[in-house]
Design a protein around this motif. Sequence first.
Motif, PDB file in Angstrom:
ATOM      1  N   SER A 183      20.946  22.594  -4.251  1.00 39.85           N
ATOM      2  CA  SER A 183      21.287  22.718  -6.113  1.00 39.85           C
ATOM      3  C   SER A 183      22.210  24.050  -5.881  1.00 39.85           C
ATOM      4  CB  SER A 183      20.262  23.362  -6.320  1.00 39.85           C
ATOM      5  OG  SER A 183      20.044  24.431  -6.288  1.00 39.85           O
ATOM      6  N   PRO A 184      23.665  23.672  -6.845  1.00 43.60           N
ATOM      7  CA  PRO A 184      24.408  25.276  -7.095  1.00 43.60           C
ATOM      8  C   PRO A 184      23.376  25.742  -7.367  1.00 43.60           C
ATOM      9  CG  PRO A 184      24.798  22.832  -8.147  1.00 43.60           C
ATOM     10  CD  PRO A 184      23.187  22.470  -7.592  1.00 43.60           C
ATOM     11  N   LEU A 185      22.037  26.668  -7.981  1.00 43.68           N
ATOM     12  CA  LEU A 185      22.056  27.487  -8.213  1.00 43.68           C
ATOM     13  C   LEU A 185      21.107  27.741  -6.536  1.00 43.68           C
ATOM     14  CD1 LEU A 185      20.214  29.955 -10.339  1.00 43.68           C
ATOM     15  CD2 LEU A 185      17.938  28.263 -10.588  1.00 43.68           C
ATOM     16  N   LEU A 186      19.749  27.168  -6.027  1.00 45.60           N
ATOM     17  CA  LEU A 186      19.819  28.406  -4.809  1.00 45.60           C
ATOM     18  C   LEU A 186      20.864  28.992  -3.935  1.00 45.60           C
ATOM     19  CD1 LEU A 186      17.107  28.629  -3.057  1.00 45.60           C
ATOM     20  CD2 LEU A 186      17.639  26.232  -2.415  1.00 45.60           C
ATOM     21  N   ILE A 187      21.693  27.262  -3.437  1.00 41.72           N
ATOM     22  CA  ILE A 187      22.917  27.789  -2.776  1.00 41.72           C
ATOM     23  C   ILE A 187      23.950  29.241  -3.321  1.00 41.72           C
ATOM     24  CG2 ILE A 187      24.742  26.894  -0.976  1.00 41.72           C
ATOM     25  CD1 ILE A 187      23.814  24.524  -1.093  1.00 41.72           C
ATOM     26  N   GLY A 188      24.473  29.091  -4.520  1.00 46.70           N
ATOM     27  CA  GLY A 188      24.840  30.087  -4.938  1.00 46.70           C
ATOM     28  C   GLY A 188      24.387  31.497  -5.100  1.00 46.70           C
ATOM     29  N   MET A 189      22.823  31.424  -5.667  1.00 46.03           N
ATOM     30  CA  MET A 189      22.014  32.762  -5.425  1.00 46.03           C
ATOM     31  C   MET A 189      22.347  33.018  -3.586  1.00 46.03           C
ATOM     32  SD  MET A 189      17.885  33.026  -5.453  1.00 46.03           S
ATOM     33  CE  MET A 189      17.724  32.578  -7.219  1.00 46.03           C
ATOM     34  N   ALA A 190      22.137  32.051  -2.999  1.00 46.52           N
ATOM     35  CA  ALA A 190      22.217  32.607  -1.489  1.00 46.52           C
ATOM     36  C   ALA A 190      23.251  32.851  -1.077  1.00 46.52           C
ATOM     37  CB  ALA A 190      21.653  31.202  -0.576  1.00 46.52           C
ATOM     38  N   PHE A 191      24.622  32.808  -1.586  1.00 42.91           N
ATOM     39  CA  PHE A 191      26.086  33.245  -1.471  1.00 42.91           C
ATOM     40  C   PHE A 191      26.086  34.372  -2.317  1.00 42.91           C
ATOM     41  CE2 PHE A 191      28.515  29.519  -0.566  1.00 42.91           C
ATOM     42  CZ  PHE A 191      27.916  28.697   0.349  1.00 42.91           C
ATOM     43  N   TYR A 192      25.688  34.008  -3.354  1.00 40.86           N
ATOM     44  CA  TYR A 192      25.057  35.560  -3.985  1.00 40.86           C
ATOM     45  C   TYR A 192      25.031  37.190  -2.926  1.00 40.86           C
ATOM     46  CZ  TYR A 192      24.569  39.038  -7.966  1.00 40.86           C
ATOM     47  OH  TYR A 192      25.546  40.444  -8.478  1.00 40.86           O
ATOM     48  N   ILE A 193      23.647  37.002  -2.329  1.00 42.72           N
ATOM     49  CA  ILE A 193      23.047  37.865  -1.759  1.00 42.72           C
ATOM     50  C   ILE A 193      23.669  37.624  -0.614  1.00 42.72           C
ATOM     51  CG2 ILE A 193      21.300  38.260  -0.663  1.00 42.72           C
ATOM     52  CD1 ILE A 193      20.029  36.287  -2.928  1.00 42.72           C
TER      53      ILE A 193
ATOM     54  N   GLN B 137      26.814  38.449  -0.082  1.00 39.72           N
ATOM     55  CA  GLN B 137      28.231  38.830  -0.271  1.00 39.72           C
ATOM     56  C   GLN B 137      27.735  39.896  -1.299  1.00 39.72           C
ATOM     57  OE1 GLN B 137      29.555  37.927  -4.521  1.00 39.72           O
ATOM     58  NE2 GLN B 137      31.202  37.333  -3.379  1.00 39.72           N
ATOM     59  N   HIS B 138      26.615  40.044  -1.169  1.00 42.06           N
ATOM     60  CA  HIS B 138      25.889  41.859  -1.796  1.00 42.06           C
ATOM     61  C   HIS B 138      25.316  42.072  -0.064  1.00 42.06           C
ATOM     62  CE1 HIS B 138      26.501  40.942  -5.726  1.00 42.06           C
ATOM     63  NE2 HIS B 138      26.843  41.637  -5.864  1.00 42.06           N
ATOM     64  N   MET B 139      25.071  41.581   1.026  1.00 39.73           N
ATOM     65  CA  MET B 139      24.085  41.599   2.023  1.00 39.73           C
ATOM     66  C   MET B 139      24.285  41.303   3.240  1.00 39.73           C
ATOM     67  SD  MET B 139      20.332  42.073   0.232  1.00 39.73           S
ATOM     68  CE  MET B 139      19.668  43.287   1.480  1.00 39.73           C
ATOM     69  N   PRO B 140      25.778  41.484   3.756  1.00 40.52           N
ATOM     70  CA  PRO B 140      26.695  40.974   4.899  1.00 40.52           C
ATOM     71  C   PRO B 140      25.440  40.278   6.278  1.00 40.52           C
ATOM     72  CG  PRO B 140      28.123  42.131   3.781  1.00 40.52           C
ATOM     73  CD  PRO B 140      26.866  42.456   3.639  1.00 40.52           C
TER      74      PRO B 140
ATOM     75  N   ASN C  19      22.335  32.318 -16.311  1.00 43.13           N
ATOM     76  CA  ASN C  19      21.953  31.978 -17.302  1.00 43.13           C
ATOM     77  C   ASN C  19      22.709  32.407 -18.818  1.00 43.13           C
ATOM     78  OD1 ASN C  19      19.474  30.915 -17.268  1.00 43.13           O
ATOM     79  ND2 ASN C  19      17.973  32.645 -17.538  1.00 43.13           N
ATOM     80  N   ARG C  20      23.635  33.799 -18.401  1.00 50.83           N
ATOM     81  CA  ARG C  20      24.303  34.115 -19.444  1.00 50.83           C
ATOM     82  C   ARG C  20      25.887  33.330 -19.264  1.00 50.83           C
ATOM     83  NH1 ARG C  20      25.586  38.686 -18.545  1.00 50.83           N
ATOM     84  NH2 ARG C  20      24.619  39.200 -16.620  1.00 50.83           N
ATOM     85  N   ASP C  21      25.877  32.439 -17.994  1.00 46.39           N
ATOM     86  CA  ASP C  21      27.366  32.230 -18.078  1.00 46.39           C
ATOM     87  C   ASP C  21      28.482  32.846 -17.214  1.00 46.39           C
ATOM     88  OD1 ASP C  21      28.671  29.873 -17.927  1.00 46.39           O
ATOM     89  OD2 ASP C  21      29.633  29.127 -19.960  1.00 46.39           O
ATOM     90  N   ASP C  22      28.206  33.314 -16.967  1.00 47.30           N
ATOM     91  CA  ASP C  22      29.236  34.840 -16.107  1.00 47.30           C
ATOM     92  C   ASP C  22      28.566  35.310 -14.741  1.00 47.30           C
ATOM     93  OD1 ASP C  22      30.216  37.372 -16.720  1.00 47.30           O
ATOM     94  OD2 ASP C  22      29.423  38.431 -16.609  1.00 47.30           O
ATOM     95  N   ILE C  23      28.649  33.750 -13.858  1.00 50.16           N
ATOM     96  CA  ILE C  23      28.582  33.539 -12.334  1.00 50.16           C
ATOM     97  C   ILE C  23      29.755  34.349 -11.832  1.00 50.16           C
ATOM     98  CG2 ILE C  23      28.449  31.694 -11.037  1.00 50.16           C
ATOM     99  CD1 ILE C  23      27.333  29.902 -12.395  1.00 50.16           C
ATOM    100  N   PRO C  24      29.552  35.498 -10.898  1.00 46.93           N
ATOM    101  CA  PRO C  24      30.756  36.004  -9.885  1.00 46.93           C
ATOM    102  C   PRO C  24      31.228  34.706  -9.600  1.00 46.93           C
ATOM    103  CG  PRO C  24      28.778  36.631  -9.177  1.00 46.93           C
ATOM    104  CD  PRO C  24      28.662  35.816 -10.347  1.00 46.93           C
ATOM    105  N   GLU C  25      32.216  35.577  -9.142  1.00 42.98           N
ATOM    106  CA  GLU C  25      33.188  34.756  -7.826  1.00 42.98           C
ATOM    107  C   GLU C  25      32.635  34.713  -6.145  1.00 42.98           C
ATOM    108  OE1 GLU C  25      38.046  34.438  -6.244  1.00 42.98           O
ATOM    109  OE2 GLU C  25      37.436  35.566  -7.890  1.00 42.98           O
ATOM    110  N   LEU C  26      32.240  33.531  -5.916  1.00 37.32           N
ATOM    111  CA  LEU C  26      31.587  33.907  -4.713  1.00 37.32           C
ATOM    112  C   LEU C  26      32.806  33.091  -3.618  1.00 37.32           C
ATOM    113  CD1 LEU C  26      28.270  32.614  -5.808  1.00 37.32           C
ATOM    114  CD2 LEU C  26      29.015  34.988  -5.390  1.00 37.32           C
TER     115      LEU C  26
END
Length: 295
Positions: A121-131, A133-136, A197-204
């Motif tokens: 899912s875009p949410l789950l994989i996007g979340m993992a990529f976001y984490i 990105q912050h925690m290499p 939720n805020r439609d403010d997804i950072p660049e990943l």
Amino acid sequence: MSIQQVAIVGGTHGNEITGVHLVQYWQSRPEEVMRGSFATELLFANPQANRVMKRYLDQDLNRQFALEDLNDHALTNYEQSRAKAINHLLGPKEDPRVDFVIDLHTTTANMGLTLVISEDSPLLIGMAFYIKQHMPEAVLFYEPKNRLDDYFLASLGRQNGLLIEVGATPQGLLRADVYDLTRRATLHALDYIDCVNRDDIPELPEQFEAYQFVDIVKLPESSDGRRWGMVHPNVQDQDYQPINPGDPLFVTFDGKDVLFEGARTHYLAFVNEAAYYDRNIGVSLMDKITLKRPR
């Protein structure tokens, strides 16, 4: 899809106490896990197992959440009954009240911060990529499953949730570094949901290296079914490192190397995980893959 209800779960395994203490901490400091665009609730999953500092009393709780098992009223041991109670709290699985579950785990294997991804899912994989990105240092562990058939607790949400696995740490022990990694990864996960939720997804990034589960390999057994060996010293603590055909994988109690019989190179995970001794599992085999972010 907007996420309105998020559950953070600790203590699914009673002797993995990092999640237990984080849930207790957040119960006293709920503002840390509050976000403006959704509600966060906290769940202590297996208190009786935690009370006696065991992984489980009757059966692994994190194997009881397949829809078929939840609807089988003949399954009534403690963990089976506890799974049905949790399903009542967060589910029902067919049409869950909770949108997303974050389940906190530790491992005795040297896996660092591992994010278990069980859905494309875009949410789950996007979340993992976001984490990541912050925690290499985070490792992406990919094991896709159909949500209704998935037996993990994190599958109770409206879509498959995130399982955070951190190690190495002994069972029943708190380590500050493991606690900190778990805490920070969870807070990043909540931040990402708020961004969505805020439609403010950072660049990943478009893609990251990941490891996809392939199979398990059991420890050596004697002809009468007793354990007859252990993880080879060359393999111990080598999670996410390659194992090649013909490499030593195990060593028997009388000192003989047992070589890896695979046809090609794989990568190791859950190396000598103590919790898997009940099934005599020595290692998991993984393939290294490129995981792309779905649109």
